[in-house]
Design an enzyme around this catalytic site. Sequence first.
Site, mmCIF file in Angstrom:
data_model
loop_
_atom_site.group_PDB
_atom_site.id
_atom_site.type_symbol
_atom_site.label_atom_id
_atom_site.label_comp_id
_atom_site.label_asym_id
_atom_site.label_seq_id
_atom_site.Cartn_x
_atom_site.Cartn_y
_atom_site.Cartn_z
ATOM 1 N N SER A 3 0.853 -1.189 0.000
ATOM 2 C CA SER A 3 0.000 0.000 0.000
ATOM 3 C C SER A 3 0.888 1.237 0.000
ATOM 4 O O SER A 3 2.028 1.195 0.486
ATOM 5 C CB SER A 3 -0.865 0.010 1.256
ATOM 6 O OG SER A 3 -1.426 1.294 1.462
ATOM 7 N N TYR B 152 -1.881 -0.769 10.494
ATOM 8 C CA TYR B 152 -2.009 -1.182 9.088
ATOM 9 C C TYR B 152 -0.782 -0.746 8.286
ATOM 10 O O TYR B 152 -0.193 -1.527 7.545
ATOM 11 C CB TYR B 152 -3.282 -0.566 8.512
ATOM 12 C CG TYR B 152 -3.524 -0.784 7.031
ATOM 13 C CD1 TYR B 152 -4.207 -1.914 6.573
ATOM 14 C CD2 TYR B 152 -3.108 0.157 6.084
ATOM 15 C CE1 TYR B 152 -4.455 -2.099 5.217
ATOM 16 C CE2 TYR B 152 -3.351 -0.024 4.729
ATOM 17 C CZ TYR B 152 -4.028 -1.150 4.302
ATOM 18 O OH TYR B 152 -4.275 -1.334 2.958
HETATM 19 P P1 NAD Z 1 -11.235 -6.123 -0.356
HETATM 20 O O1 NAD Z 1 -12.010 -5.895 0.874
HETATM 21 O O2 NAD Z 1 -11.982 -6.419 -1.588
HETATM 22 O O3 NAD Z 1 -10.177 -7.287 -0.154
HETATM 23 C C1 NAD Z 1 -9.610 -7.613 1.077
HETATM 24 C C2 NAD Z 1 -9.954 -9.061 1.337
HETATM 25 O O4 NAD Z 1 -9.207 -9.510 2.460
HETATM 26 C C3 NAD Z 1 -11.405 -9.319 1.690
HETATM 27 O O5 NAD Z 1 -12.185 -9.545 0.539
HETATM 28 C C4 NAD Z 1 -11.326 -10.565 2.540
HETATM 29 O O6 NAD Z 1 -11.674 -11.702 1.797
HETATM 30 C C5 NAD Z 1 -9.859 -10.677 2.887
HETATM 31 N N1 NAD Z 1 -9.659 -10.876 4.321
HETATM 32 C C6 NAD Z 1 -9.696 -9.949 5.306
HETATM 33 N N2 NAD Z 1 -9.482 -10.539 6.496
HETATM 34 C C7 NAD Z 1 -9.307 -11.867 6.237
HETATM 35 C C8 NAD Z 1 -9.055 -12.996 7.052
HETATM 36 N N3 NAD Z 1 -8.895 -12.898 8.389
HETATM 37 N N4 NAD Z 1 -8.964 -14.204 6.455
HETATM 38 C C9 NAD Z 1 -9.118 -14.329 5.112
HETATM 39 N N5 NAD Z 1 -9.347 -13.290 4.297
HETATM 40 C C10 NAD Z 1 -9.447 -12.083 4.864
HETATM 41 O O7 NAD Z 1 -10.318 -4.827 -0.541
HETATM 42 P P2 NAD Z 1 -9.069 -4.521 -1.497
HETATM 43 O O8 NAD Z 1 -8.927 -3.068 -1.424
HETATM 44 O O9 NAD Z 1 -9.185 -5.185 -2.788
HETATM 45 O O10 NAD Z 1 -7.862 -5.151 -0.691
HETATM 46 C C11 NAD Z 1 -6.881 -5.944 -1.288
HETATM 47 C C12 NAD Z 1 -5.513 -5.480 -0.847
HETATM 48 O O11 NAD Z 1 -5.266 -4.162 -1.338
HETATM 49 C C13 NAD Z 1 -5.293 -5.408 0.651
HETATM 50 O O12 NAD Z 1 -4.023 -5.939 0.953
HETATM 51 C C14 NAD Z 1 -5.306 -3.927 0.945
HETATM 52 O O13 NAD Z 1 -4.547 -3.602 2.082
HETATM 53 C C15 NAD Z 1 -4.667 -3.406 -0.319
HETATM 54 N N6 NAD Z 1 -4.870 -1.987 -0.567
HETATM 55 C C16 NAD Z 1 -6.116 -1.497 -0.776
HETATM 56 C C17 NAD Z 1 -6.272 -0.139 -0.989
HETATM 57 C C18 NAD Z 1 -7.638 0.455 -1.209
HETATM 58 O O14 NAD Z 1 -7.751 1.684 -1.210
HETATM 59 N N7 NAD Z 1 -8.670 -0.327 -1.399
HETATM 60 C C19 NAD Z 1 -5.167 0.708 -1.009
HETATM 61 C C20 NAD Z 1 -3.899 0.172 -0.802
HETATM 62 C C21 NAD Z 1 -3.775 -1.176 -0.582
#
Ligand code: NAD
Length: 298
Positions: A187, A200
């Site tokens: 991130s 985080y």
């Molecule tokens: P998202 O909510 O679609 O995906 C995150 C997923 O993590 C969830 O769908 C869930 O299935 C899984 N998860 C959470 N806790 C869990 C657990 N205990 N066991 C199993 N699965 C679990 O959101 P996203 O934004 O697509 O996130 C994907 C990645 O992108 C993450 O690593 C997040 O930190 C990173 N990210 C997201 C953003 C943003 O703005 N959305 C920005 C930077 C980084």
Amino acid sequence: MPNDLVSPSLEQPRPPFGEQHQRAPGLESALDPRPRYRADRYRAARKLEGKAALITGGDSGIGRAVALLYAREGANVAICYLPIEQSDAKETRTAVEAAGTKCLLIPGDLSHVGACDDAVERTVEAFGRLDILVANAAHQRRKKSLADVSDEEFDTTFKTNMYSYFWLARAALRHMQRGSAIIATSSETGIMGSKELPDYSATKGAINAFTKTLALELIDRGIRVNGVAPGPVWTPLNPSDAGLSPDKVAKFGEDNPMGRPAQPEELAPTYVFLASEADSSYITGTVIQVMGGETTGG
Ligand code: NAD
Ligand code: MG
């Protein structure tokens, strides 16, 4: 200019969105607007033909978009997610199967080592191999100050985001052959820090250091390890962050230089690039920034 050559940044949804909030981990099906994951303008080239990938958090958001592009590139995919997200996971499976490959659903809580080991073993059982690990699941909850970070919350964030990466990589490496790839979702917060996300952000910094270190160890085995650092992305993660109010969700991504969040389909091609030997055989130990013009991170 033909329609399919118009820059996506001119067309993707921009804030303000409707005020909304969900309980974590949230469902993609309840988001308005629905995140774009189909990448209609992407042209696949069978870059991952015959490979098997395990994608955590593949039910929704970035993970779902990656699952679909991997399928379009010819890979079978297994996706991990929390049991409460079963309906989102089924939609991902439908999209993967429509692209012509298999999709194995593995519900479970990856903040426990047993679930991580199990996910790897089930993937190898189903597909006979494991070539690509995408460690992408995460827990995120904003807090006003460090005083609000309980030990329990700190543990949950680290177990979900960082320990699971370690546990999954360790298990995956029992099966991976030369030419395999490990990709972690980091991130921008892991590079720059983030005021309301101390735990985080720390997991994302740890993910970057772990990625670089593991990359060096695995060069001799012919396995590459890289990360992707997204800026804001329109997925369930932020609309289900208990520390983000509905009016802030409506403005999500507004502060980014592009004035909007990315859509998941704008992240997924980088994950193909890093998984594909044809594209990135000389790239390991790097964290690629997909941050919409945010350059503060170097
Ligand atoms: P998202 O909510 O679609 O995906 C995150 C997923 O993590 C969830 O769908 C869930 O299935 C899984 N998860 C959470 N806790 C869990 C657990 N205990 N066991 C199993 N699965 C679990 O959101 P996203 O934004 O697509 O996130 C994907 C990645 O992108 C993450 O690593 C997040 O930190 C990173 N990210 C997201 C953003 C943003 O703005 N959305 C920005 C930077 C980084
Ligand atoms: Mg989800």
